[in-house]
Each structure stands twice: as structure tokens, then as C-alpha cells.
Write a protein that holds these residues in place. Structure first.
Motif, short mmCIF file in Angstrom:
data_model
loop_
_atom_site.label_atom_id
_atom_site.label_comp_id
_atom_site.label_asym_id
_atom_site.label_seq_id
_atom_site.Cartn_x
_atom_site.Cartn_y
_atom_site.Cartn_z
N ALA A 126 -41.64 -34.13 -6.49
CA ALA A 126 -43.02 -34.26 -6.69
C ALA A 126 -43.83 -33.95 -7.97
O ALA A 126 -44.81 -34.53 -8.12
CB ALA A 126 -43.69 -33.32 -5.60
N GLY B 96 -39.43 -40.24 -8.10
CA GLY B 96 -39.44 -40.12 -6.71
C GLY B 96 -39.21 -41.25 -6.13
O GLY B 96 -38.18 -41.27 -4.97
N GLU C 182 -47.11 -40.58 2.05
CA GLU C 182 -47.61 -39.37 0.87
C GLU C 182 -49.01 -39.94 0.22
O GLU C 182 -49.80 -39.12 -0.20
CB GLU C 182 -46.61 -39.32 -0.12
CG GLU C 182 -46.78 -38.18 -1.07
CD GLU C 182 -46.66 -36.88 -0.21
OE1 GLU C 182 -46.79 -35.49 -0.72
OE2 GLU C 182 -45.98 -36.78 1.05
#
Length: 707
Positions: free
Chosen positions: A46, A53, A276
Motif C-alpha cells: 500500500a 501493488g 480498493e
């Protein structure tokens, strides 16, 4: 899947049922680990660059999905030398330990957490390479040979039906993350850690179940081949395309099926990073995962019942296009709920396309075979090719899409004034894959429907007619005949036992209180008896195929008008030994006449009367002909190849209309065949005693002879 009764019969075998439970638990653990590891990959990176990622997610996908496809031949020989039971037990225990170690190591050595995630995942998948061939070789040792096909279908079901269950479980854990975090020590995210702990528990439980199974010993090198042990996945992809029919239909089906797989794989590949950006986190990823796999399962189940009057080829192309459009619109959508709905549509449409496409592929592959044995081999190789190509496609897309999303990056598009639109890399990838899928769906639709014998006059008219439940090929007032009675036909090759089943079914229904008319074709009317003598007399070998077809059509026209329709109109149940499908099989496939021309002639001759149920007694020609007593008639004395073509056509007709057909293995014991037919027929019929009569008779006292 086969019939529910067949699945129940296989699961009634205690040892196989326990193995199936173990396989389901192991599959649930595999899917849970994929969800948890992808989530942890996003969490651990993150604070890194966005590309890191995406690369971490791609690495997880590659580690989890690629080894079973690429490296299984390397350990196949070793797996064959090990005891199957203890190989499966040991593999499940070791995999469980590796997955449990991931959150533990992350908690104790946080700097090594991401590296150990990759190492442990890879080692677990290497161990799985030993588990899979042991499982594949165990199934044939626990079930009779005649039930092996259904057992293999059930094991395949265990592998995929657990995917939406794992996703829903993961989403449920995510919804309680605050509560879980208070009780479970966690470095990164409690729901992912708990999922891995549960993952280990499922593997340990599966190991206990397998450890109690009575798996017989085997001799290395003598056991049945496993698709994974001998490297069949890669080899089937190279050698299999020629077995899909070699026609536009076969090519279009393969393109369409792989397009559906790629669409679903793209959601798996970028789904975690995409949610996300939507602010949904692990719960949203679980929902998307459940939507794509659960929708696919629903689509495969509902496919045969969807738009029954619509051409299956056109349905295949349309649902593919629907899935592609749903994926295309998923990319730019900002709302999590709408995204989940679009992914559910994508999954459902892909499932319908898969179920429909595999049925059509079965017919396309069978059409290139000359004998029954060749047909079986062609079908097996065609499905092996599609299955292997689908697995490779899924792995490639799931691994590459997050990499492309990371390279594409996120972009802000000004819309004027203070308005702007945020376009994420994951959204760009989903739109790009969706756009490519739209193009490939159009290509597949064109190839599959280039020559469609089922198609109506036009796509939209046929679709609207199918939505109304009307036969699009029938003119105004010329649809299927509707009568108060029920029409059941018994079909099959020579020696299948049709006459016996017509007789037994007639007696049984009369005992139930129904008016029943048992009949046959040809020969049920005065004209029919004369035609039967002409058609079956071996001295009349000079009859040409077209003349033969017209004589059979004449018998049907007289039979329907004189016997069948009057009985149906007064509410009787008509049980007929043969009907139109026999003409399509014997004169169409057997005599190699144009099937659609025969269909039109017979539709006109029978006034478009369609059976409510057609029972196909399936029997190998050599077995059926061996049952016959006395001298063979003109049809029975035809060559074995003739009867093989007839059987193949019967089965193709049944596969094209699964809801109207009941296919029964005629080699089963007579009583079992009869019970299956009775059960299906009874579900079509009303109660022979009206409920009002039952109410009255229920008030009448019972009088015993002793009184």
C-alpha cells in the motif's frame, strides 16, 4: 452435470461421498487462499508505488494458477510412485501449514512478510502438484466404471462451486474486520489472516477425511492416466483443435468460450485493486468474486431453460455480447453496487454461453466421427482441448491484466469547470478487455450462426417470438398444437426395448386412473399397416431413400389425424413407439438425407404436433441388434455404420432439446429403466382424480368385507 438422480446414485457410495467432501474442502481452501493472498499483496504494498501493488497481485496470480498448468508433468512420474491416500493426506497437511504460516510469519517478522507470502504460496502449489494426480487416480478406484463419468463431473463441480462460497465467506469476514481485529493479532488485515487460518483448517479437515478412506493400493505405472500427470493440459491445447469439428461452428465456439473465460479472468486479475479504488476493500473484492463465479454457476444451470424456442447458436452469440458489454461498462463505473450488478450479469451471461457452447461443441465434435468409438474419442479430445485452452487463457489474463493496469496508471480527465473524471488503470484494463471481447463475440456469433438450421426468419423476430414462448418458425395460427392430453414418445435404436416400455408405461398409467392410448409408427392405422409391410419387407430393397422418407411421412400424417389428435383432444395420454425423431435419425442421418427438409415435411404432415416428452432409450448398435429375435427386417439388416449414425443423431437431437428429452441408458436393468421413465412421465401429468372428488370421497366411510 448429469441428471440429479445419477448424481445422487454416485454420492450414495460412501467412500466416494467422503472423498467428494474432502475435495470440496480442499477446493474451498484453495479459493480462500487466492482471495486472501491477493488482498495481502495489495495491503503489503500500500505504501509502495502503484505499479508495485499490481505486480504483487500478478505474482500471486501466477504462483497460484500457473504451476498446475505448466509444471505438473515434471512431478507426474513421482506422484505415480507414491501411495495415493498418504500423498493426499500429506499434501493437505503441508499446504495447510504453509498457508497458516503466512500470517504468523508476517506477525513475527514484518519485514519478511511479503517475501514469505510468495515463497509459502509457491511451495503450497508445488505440493498440490502431487495431490492432484493422486486425487484423479483415486476416483476410478471408488466408483463402478459405468458411474465414472458422473463421478468426474461431481469432482469438477467440487472444484468450481466452492469459489462463490469462498468469496461470500471472505466478504462476511471483511464485514466484521473491526471485531476480528480486536481478537486476532494481525499485522496487515484481520479478515485475510483469519481466511488463511480457516484455509489451513479446511486442509487439515480434508486430510482427516481422506485418511479414513478405503483407497486400494496400486501398481506404479499401471494406474489410469491423469489429465495433469501426463501433461495433457499443454498437449491437448496443441493437438486438440482438429477435434472440435474443423468447421466455422467449431472455430466460433472455441473463440466464444475462451472470450467468456478471459472476461471473467480479467475481473479476478484486477478486481482487488479495482475495489480498493472504489473504497470497498476486501468485502467488495469478495462480492465481485462471488458475483462472477456465482453468476457463472447460475448461468450454466439456467442456460438450457432460457428462451427454449430460441436458436441455441444465436443464444450463444447474444449472451457472449451481453457479457462483453457488461465488462466494458464495469471499468468506468464508480459505484460498488452497480459494479457488482454488472459483474453478476457478466458471470451469468458467461455461464449461459459456457453451458450452451459446450453442448454445441459436443455436437460439432461428434459430427466428424465415423463410428461410435471415434465419436467418443473426438468428443473427449475436443473437451480436453477446450478445458486446457480455457485454463491457459484464465492464467494468462489473470496474470497480465494487473501488470497492464499498473503500467496504464490512473488518470484525471477534466470535464469543464470544477468537474473531473477519475479513470483508474484497472478501469482502463476492464474497458479494453471488454472492447476486445465485444469484437471477438461478434466474430464468434458470425462463425457459429453462418449456417444455423434452427434459426428463425430473423434475429429480432425470432427473439421476440421466443420471449412470448412462440415457435418462430411457425406461421400465424400454425404454432404447436395445444391439447388437454399428454403426448409421450419412446425413441431409440433397434433392440432398445421401446415396445416393452410402451406396454409397461401404458399399463402403469391405466392403473393410475388415466385414459391411455398406446400406439406405434408405422402401423397404427389401416393405411399404416400396409405401409409398414412395404417399408420393412426385405424384398423391397429397391425403395429409394426419398421415397422411404415420404412413405414414413404419409404414415405419420394418417396416424396423427386418425389416432393421436383425437385421443389428445379428449384428454387422453398417448404413448407412441417412434415419431418424427426416428425419421430424422434413420432417414436423415442413416440415409444421409437433408435433415431440415425432413423436419419441414414431417412438421407439415403431423400438423406441427410436438411431444410433451421424448424418452430416448440409448443403446449401442451391437448390443441392441444382438437382442433381436427372428429374422431381421429391411431396416434392422442395415450395416453397423448405418445404425451408428442413427444413434449419433438421436443423441444430438436430445442434446439440442434437453428439457423435452429424457435420455436413459437402455443397458441398465429393465426395472431401473422403467422406474426412471415412470418418474419423469408422472411429473408431467395432473392428478387423475380431481381434488373436488377427493374431498367428497374422503367423507365416505370405509366398508370392510368383515362388516
Amino acid at each position: 452435470m448429469g441428471a440429479p438422480s445419477e448424481a445422487r446414485n454416485v454420492l450414495a457410495i460412501t467412500s466416494f461421498r467422503r472423498l467428494w467432501i474432502s475435495l470440496s474442502l480442499s477446493s474451498l481452501g484453495d479459493w480462500l487462499s487466492l482471495l486472501a493472498l491477493m488482498s495481502l499483496a495489495v495491503v503489503f504494498t500500500a505504501d509502495a508505488a502503484p505499479l508495485a501493488g499490481h505486480l504483487a497481485v500478478a505474482a500471486v496470480a501466477a504462483i497460484k494458477l500457473a504451476p498446475s498448468v505448466l509444471f505438473s508433468p515434471l512431478v507426474g512420474a513421482l506422484a505415480d510412485r507414491l501411495d495415493r491416500r498418504w500423498t493426499m493426506v500429506g499434501a493437505d497437511v503441508v499446504r495447510g501449514l504453509f498457508y497458516v504460516s503466512i500470517p504468523v510469519v508476517g506477525l513475527l517478522w514484518s519485514g519478511f512478510a511479503l517475501q514469505w507470502l510468495f515463497i509459502a504460496s509457491l511451495l503450497a502449489e508445488v505440493v498440490a502438484l502431487l495431490w492432484t494426480p493422486a486425487k484423479d487416480a483415486t476416483v476410478p478406484s471408488l466408483v463402478p466404471r459405468r458411474q465414472l463419468a458422473e463421478a468426474n463431473r461431481l469432482t469438477l463441480l467440487a472444484s468450481y462451486i466452492t469459489a462463490p462460497l469462498a468469496a461470500l465467506l471472505f466478504a462476511a469476514l471483511a464485514s466484521f474486520n473491526n471485531v476480528l481485529g480486536a481478537f486476532v493479532p494481525s499485522l496487515a488485515n484481520p479478515e485475510a489472516d483469519i481466511a488463511l487460518y480457516l484455509n489451513g483448517l479446511t486442509f487439515f479437515t480434508a486430510a482427516i477425511v481422506v485418511g479414513t478412506l478405503p483407497i486400494p493400493k496400486h501398481n506404479p505405472g499401471v494406474s489410469a492416466a491423469s489429465p495433469t500427470r501426463d501433461g495433457a493440459v499443454l498437449r491437448s491445447v496443441v493437438s486438440g483443435p482438429r477435434h472440435t469439428g474443423g468447421t466455422a461452428l467449431g472455430h466460433g465456439l472455441v473463440i466464444g468460450l475462451l472470450t467468456a473465460v478471459a472476461a471473467g479472468a480479467s475481473v479476478v486479475g484486477v478486481g482487488r485493486a479495482h475495489v480498493e479504488a472504489l473504497g470497498a476493500g476486501n468485502g467488495g473484492f469478495g462480492v465481485l468474486f462471488a458475483a462472477v463465479f456465482g453468476g457463472a454457476a447460475l448461468g450454466m444451470v439456467a442456460g438450457p431453460r432460457l428462451l427454449k424456442k430460441f436458436s441455441r447458436r444465436r443464444l450463444f452469440g447474444l449472451v457472449l455480447l451481453l457479457a462483453s458489454i457488461a465488462l466494458l461498462f464495469t471499468g468506468p463505473v464508480w459505484d460498488m453496487v452497480l459494479s457488482a450488478v454488472l459483474v453478476l450479469v457478466l458471470g451469468f451471461a458467461s455461464g449461459v454461453a459456457a453451458g450452451t457452447g459446450l453442448r454445441l461443441l459436443d455436437v460439432a465434435a461428434s459430427a466428424t466421427a465415423g463410428t461410435v468409438s471415434e465419436e467418443s474419442a473426438h468428443r473427449e479430445r475436443a473437451f480436453s482441448f477446450v478445458h486446457g485452452a480455457a485454463r491457459l487463457t484464465f492464467v494468462a489474463v489473470a496474470v497480465l491484466t494487473p501488470v497492464v493496469a499498473g503500467l496504464a496508471g490512473d488518470h484525471t480527465l477534466p470535464l469543464g469547470g470544477e468537474l473531473e473524471y477519475q479513470l483508474w488503470g484497472t478501469g482502463i484494463v476492464l474497458m479494453a478487455v471488454g472492447l476486445v471481447a465485444v469484437v471477438l463475440s461478434a466474430v464468434a456469433h458470425h462463425l457459429v450462426n453462418r449456417e444455423d438450421p434452427e434459426a428463425g426468419p430473423g434475429l429480432l423476430p425470432e427473439l421476440f417470438a421466443a420471449l412470448r414462448g412462440v415457435d418462430p418458425n411457425a406461421g400465424e395460427g400454425d404454432g404447436e398444437v395445444r391439447t388437454p392430453g399428454a403426448f409421450v414418445v419412446i425413441e431409440g435404436g433397434e433392440g432398445a426395448g421401446k415396445s416393452t416400455q410402451v406396454r409397461d408405461l401404458t399399463v402403469w398409467l391405466r392403473e393410475q386412473g388415466f385414459e391411455v392410448v398406446g400406439t406405434r409408427q408405422p402401423g397404427a392405422t389401416k393405411l399404416g399397416m400396409r405401409l409398414r409391410g412395404i417399408l420393412l419387407d426385405r424384398e423391397n430393397s429397391h425403395i429409394t431413400p426419398r421415397a422411404e422418407a415420404m412413405l414414413y411421412a404419409a404414415d405419420k400424417a394418417d396416424h396423427v389425424e386418425q389416432e393421436i389428435l383425437p385421443a389428445l383432444r379428449r384428454g387422453a395420454v398417448v404413448i407412441s413407439d417412434r415419431y418424427i425423431d426416428s425419421t430424422l435419425a434413420y432417414q436423415g442421418a442413416g440415409r444421409e438425407l437433408e435433415t431440415e427438409e425432413l423436419r419441414e415435411i414431417n412438421r407439415w404432415a403431423t400438423q406441427n404436433l410436438v411431444p410433451d416428452l421424448t424418452v430416448l432409450l440409448d443403446v449401442r448398435p451391437e448390443d441392441g441388434l444382438g437382442r433381436l429375435g427372428g429374422p431381421a427386417d429391411r431396416i434392422e439388416s442395415e450395416s453397423t455404420n448405418f445404425h451408428e449414425r442413427v444413434r449419433r443423431e438421436f443423441r444430438s437431437l436430445a442434446e439440442a432439446e434437453p428439457d423435452r428429452y429424457l435420455v436413459v441408458d437402455a443397458s441398465e436393468p429393465l426395472e431401473k429403466v422403467t422406474r426412471r421413465i415412470q418418474k419423469r412421465v408422472r411429473s408431467l401429468l395432473p392428478d387423475p382424480v380431481p381434488s373436488s372428488s377427493e374431498a367428497v370421497t374422503g367423507m365416505i366411510p370405509i366398508i370392510n368385507d368383515e362388516d
